[in-house]
Design a protein around this motif. Structure first.
Motif, PDB file in Angstrom:
ATOM      1  N   LEU A  88       0.914  -1.175  -0.198  1.00 15.05           N
ATOM      2  CA  LEU A  88      -0.032   0.108  -0.055  1.00 15.05           C
ATOM      3  C   LEU A  88       0.603   1.233  -0.378  1.00 15.05           C
ATOM      4  CD1 LEU A  88      -2.789   1.231   0.111  1.00 15.05           C
ATOM      5  CD2 LEU A  88      -3.078   1.007   2.316  1.00 15.05           C
ATOM      6  N   GLY A  89       1.922   1.252   0.873  1.00 13.93           N
ATOM      7  CA  GLY A  89       2.771   2.602   0.523  1.00 13.93           C
ATOM      8  C   GLY A  89       3.226   2.775  -1.044  1.00 13.93           C
ATOM      9  N   LEU A  90       3.984   1.449  -1.576  1.00 15.29           N
ATOM     10  CA  LEU A  90       4.174   2.084  -2.275  1.00 15.29           C
ATOM     11  C   LEU A  90       2.566   2.454  -3.821  1.00 15.29           C
ATOM     12  CD1 LEU A  90       6.598  -0.820  -2.980  1.00 15.29           C
ATOM     13  CD2 LEU A  90       7.282   0.767  -3.239  1.00 15.29           C
ATOM     14  N   ALA A  91       1.751   1.718  -3.410  1.00 12.42           N
ATOM     15  CA  ALA A  91       0.069   2.462  -4.349  1.00 12.42           C
ATOM     16  C   ALA A  91       0.101   3.716  -3.988  1.00 12.42           C
ATOM     17  CB  ALA A  91      -0.868   1.414  -3.932  1.00 12.42           C
ATOM     18  N   ILE A  92       0.473   4.095  -2.364  1.00 10.75           N
ATOM     19  CA  ILE A  92       0.732   5.613  -2.140  1.00 10.75           C
ATOM     20  C   ILE A  92       0.936   6.327  -2.793  1.00 10.75           C
ATOM     21  CG2 ILE A  92       0.376   7.352  -0.468  1.00 10.75           C
ATOM     22  CD1 ILE A  92      -1.253   5.501   1.494  1.00 10.75           C
ATOM     23  N   SER A  93       2.824   6.394  -3.245  1.00  8.22           N
ATOM     24  CA  SER A  93       3.801   6.531  -2.938  1.00  8.22           C
ATOM     25  C   SER A  93       3.504   6.711  -4.978  1.00  8.22           C
ATOM     26  CB  SER A  93       4.845   5.881  -3.301  1.00  8.22           C
ATOM     27  OG  SER A  93       4.804   5.935  -1.956  1.00  8.22           O
ATOM     28  N   SER A  94       2.809   5.784  -5.439  1.00  7.36           N
ATOM     29  CA  SER A  94       2.265   6.255  -7.488  1.00  7.36           C
ATOM     30  C   SER A  94       1.329   7.258  -7.074  1.00  7.36           C
ATOM     31  CB  SER A  94       2.298   4.612  -7.225  1.00  7.36           C
ATOM     32  OG  SER A  94       2.434   3.691  -7.320  1.00  7.36           O
ATOM     33  N   LYS A  95       0.151   6.962  -6.786  1.00 11.31           N
ATOM     34  CA  LYS A  95      -0.893   7.930  -6.939  1.00 11.31           C
ATOM     35  C   LYS A  95      -1.548   8.022  -5.203  1.00 11.31           C
ATOM     36  CE  LYS A  95      -4.471   9.176  -9.984  1.00 11.31           C
ATOM     37  NZ  LYS A  95      -5.357   9.082 -11.489  1.00 11.31           N
ATOM     38  N   ALA A  98      -4.576   6.334  -3.966  1.00  9.57           N
ATOM     39  CA  ALA A  98      -4.417   4.856  -3.368  1.00  9.57           C
ATOM     40  C   ALA A  98      -5.496   4.613  -1.822  1.00  9.57           C
ATOM     41  CB  ALA A  98      -3.421   4.214  -3.117  1.00  9.57           C
ATOM     42  N   ILE A  99      -5.346   6.047  -0.844  1.00  5.46           N
ATOM     43  CA  ILE A  99      -5.779   6.108   0.437  1.00  5.46           C
ATOM     44  C   ILE A  99      -7.314   5.884   0.486  1.00  5.46           C
ATOM     45  CG2 ILE A  99      -4.056   7.891   0.917  1.00  5.46           C
ATOM     46  CD1 ILE A  99      -6.109   9.703   1.079  1.00  5.46           C
ATOM     47  N   TYR A 100      -8.435   5.843  -0.859  1.00 11.67           N
ATOM     48  CA  TYR A 100      -9.722   5.516  -0.610  1.00 11.67           C
ATOM     49  C   TYR A 100      -9.673   3.997  -0.900  1.00 11.67           C
ATOM     50  CZ  TYR A 100     -10.249  10.109  -2.608  1.00 11.67           C
ATOM     51  OH  TYR A 100     -10.640  11.407  -3.072  1.00 11.67           O
ATOM     52  N   MET A 101      -8.499   2.958  -0.707  1.00 11.46           N
ATOM     53  CA  MET A 101      -8.625   1.689  -0.950  1.00 11.46           C
ATOM     54  C   MET A 101      -9.058   1.248   1.007  1.00 11.46           C
ATOM     55  SD  MET A 101      -9.846  -0.071  -3.664  1.00 11.46           S
ATOM     56  CE  MET A 101      -8.756  -1.660  -2.697  1.00 11.46           C
ATOM     57  N   LEU A 102      -8.254   2.363   1.790  1.00 17.84           N
ATOM     58  CA  LEU A 102      -8.367   2.409   3.497  1.00 17.84           C
ATOM     59  C   LEU A 102      -8.998   1.357   3.890  1.00 17.84           C
ATOM     60  CD1 LEU A 102      -5.772   5.249   4.642  1.00 17.84           C
ATOM     61  CD2 LEU A 102      -5.609   2.305   4.430  1.00 17.84           C
ATOM     62  N   PRO A 103     -10.876   1.866   3.548  1.00 14.12           N
ATOM     63  CA  PRO A 103     -11.416   1.417   4.603  1.00 14.12           C
ATOM     64  C   PRO A 103     -11.658  -0.222   3.866  1.00 14.12           C
ATOM     65  CG  PRO A 103     -12.466   3.524   3.100  1.00 14.12           C
ATOM     66  CD  PRO A 103     -10.988   2.698   3.022  1.00 14.12           C
ATOM     67  N   VAL A 104     -11.409  -0.810   3.060  1.00 15.93           N
ATOM     68  CA  VAL A 104     -11.843  -2.174   2.261  1.00 15.93           C
ATOM     69  C   VAL A 104     -10.984  -3.137   3.134  1.00 15.93           C
ATOM     70  CG1 VAL A 104     -11.344  -3.515   0.202  1.00 15.93           C
ATOM     71  CG2 VAL A 104     -12.557  -1.429   0.362  1.00 15.93           C
ATOM     72  N   PHE A 105      -9.338  -1.984   2.845  1.00 17.14           N
ATOM     73  CA  PHE A 105      -8.271  -3.081   3.755  1.00 17.14           C
ATOM     74  C   PHE A 105      -8.672  -2.935   5.241  1.00 17.14           C
ATOM     75  CE2 PHE A 105      -5.977  -1.153  -0.160  1.00 17.14           C
ATOM     76  CZ  PHE A 105      -6.154  -2.390  -1.154  1.00 17.14           C
ATOM     77  N   GLY A 106      -9.175  -1.741   5.772  1.00 18.31           N
ATOM     78  CA  GLY A 106      -9.282  -2.052   7.123  1.00 18.31           C
ATOM     79  C   GLY A 106     -10.410  -3.178   7.902  1.00 18.31           C
ATOM     80  N   ILE A 107     -11.045  -2.752   7.119  1.00 20.53           N
ATOM     81  CA  ILE A 107     -11.911  -3.818   7.428  1.00 20.53           C
ATOM     82  C   ILE A 107     -11.479  -5.669   6.782  1.00 20.53           C
ATOM     83  CG2 ILE A 107     -14.590  -5.355   6.092  1.00 20.53           C
ATOM     84  CD1 ILE A 107     -15.585  -2.212   5.761  1.00 20.53           C
ATOM     85  N   CYS A 108     -10.283  -5.993   5.690  1.00 21.53           N
ATOM     86  CA  CYS A 108     -10.269  -7.231   5.445  1.00 21.53           C
ATOM     87  C   CYS A 108      -9.529  -7.875   7.182  1.00 21.53           C
ATOM     88  CB  CYS A 108      -8.838  -6.583   4.239  1.00 21.53           C
ATOM     89  SG  CYS A 108     -10.300  -6.970   2.780  1.00 21.53           S
ATOM     90  N   LEU A 109      -8.977  -6.451   7.361  1.00 25.60           N
ATOM     91  CA  LEU A 109      -7.429  -6.662   8.401  1.00 25.60           C
ATOM     92  C   LEU A 109      -9.123  -7.299  10.208  1.00 25.60           C
ATOM     93  CD1 LEU A 109      -5.439  -3.767   8.917  1.00 25.60           C
ATOM     94  CD2 LEU A 109      -4.418  -6.909   8.300  1.00 25.60           C
TER      95      LEU A 109
END
Length: 265
Positions: A88-95, A98-109
């Motif tokens: 995710l750090g590399l995704a955010i570094s690209s653009k 990518a932070i808009y995906m944070l809710p999905v990743f949080g729910i996955c965790l």
């Protein structure tokens, strides 16, 4: 070129995600291969793979993050959490979007933490949308031990993500001090300028086509020109099948996030 290479990596990751779903939901047939094929023939990724833009890199690293988070959420593979943070750090570094995906990743965790607590058993969802149903579901989901595990996983995920962003794109920050979270003033000004291009006052030529258009315009543009009508109809059939037959919080999360993000855009 690099863009095409990264897009090929995304094709492989789509297949790997398909394999995760095949194992989890006992899907028979070439589900993963079909997912890989349909992504590979999609118009926009092919177009972007021909240019040196940030989108192929964003897509690859975001898809990698999703794949790793799914391994944690569905297969309880704890070791993937720091690597998901790096991705995710590399995704955010690209653009930064990518932070808009944070809710999905949080729910996955959190779903992964629930599985650890419940020893791998998935919580099935049977929506009735009554107050009693909501209360029952919340009691089943809000498990103190799972919340504690999620806090730990999120901390590890966040630290690795932050360190990766610091190293991969230090220009987001005002100073080189890792403990200083101040955002670069020039970066904030650039974002504000880009947002200004989207307004009718800015009248930026490439953005004119999107001005004063209804929500249906984006839907039509995507279904007819972006995917093609046969492809889009297959998407609708697939969504209907998932909602009807695979009643899981994860499926509802992925579909719900997609719909919400589409409306937001």
């Amino acid at each position: 070129g690099l863009s095409a290479t990264f897009d090929m990596l995304t094709v492989i990751l789509v297949y790997k995600i398909g394999r995760v779903f095949e194992r989890e939901y006992k899907i028979n047939g070439p589900f993963a291969l079909a997912a890989m094929f349909f992504y590979a023939i999609a118009v926009e990724p092919i177009q972007l793979a021909h240019y040196f833009t940030v989108d192929p890199y964003l897509t690859t690293f975001t898809t990698l993050t999703l794949y790793l988070c799914l391994l944690f959420a569905l297969e309880r593979k704890v070791w993937v959490v720091p690597f998901a943070g790096v991705a995710l750090g590399l995704a955010i570094s690209s653009k930064v979007s990518a932070i808009y995906m944070l809710p999905v990743f949080g729910i996955c965790l959190y779903l992964g933490a629930l599985r650890i607590v419940h020893h791998g058993k998935e919580k099935k969802v049977h929506p009735h949308f009554t107050l009693k149903w909501i209360e029952t579901e919340l009691k089943a989901l809000l498990v103190p031990k799972a919340i504690a595990y999620t806090i730990i996983a999120t901390a590890v995920f966040g630290v690795f993500c932050y360190l990766t962003v610091r190293l991969a794109n230090p220009y987001y920050f005002e100073t080189a001090n890792f403990l200083d979270l101040t955002i670069n003033a020039k970066f904030k000004a650039n974002i504000a300028q880009l947002k200004g291009f989207e307004s009718t006052e800015g009248y930026f030529p490439p953005a004119i086509q999107w001005m004063n258009k209804p929500l249906t315009y984006q839907l039509t543009n995507m279904s007819v020109f972006g995917l093609g009508i046969p492809y889009f109809l297959l998407v609708l059939v697939g969504l209907g099948y998932l909602l009807r037959n695979k009643r899981s919080i994860l499926i509802y999360t992925l579909i719900g996030w997609t719909v919400c993000y589409f409306i937001y855009q």
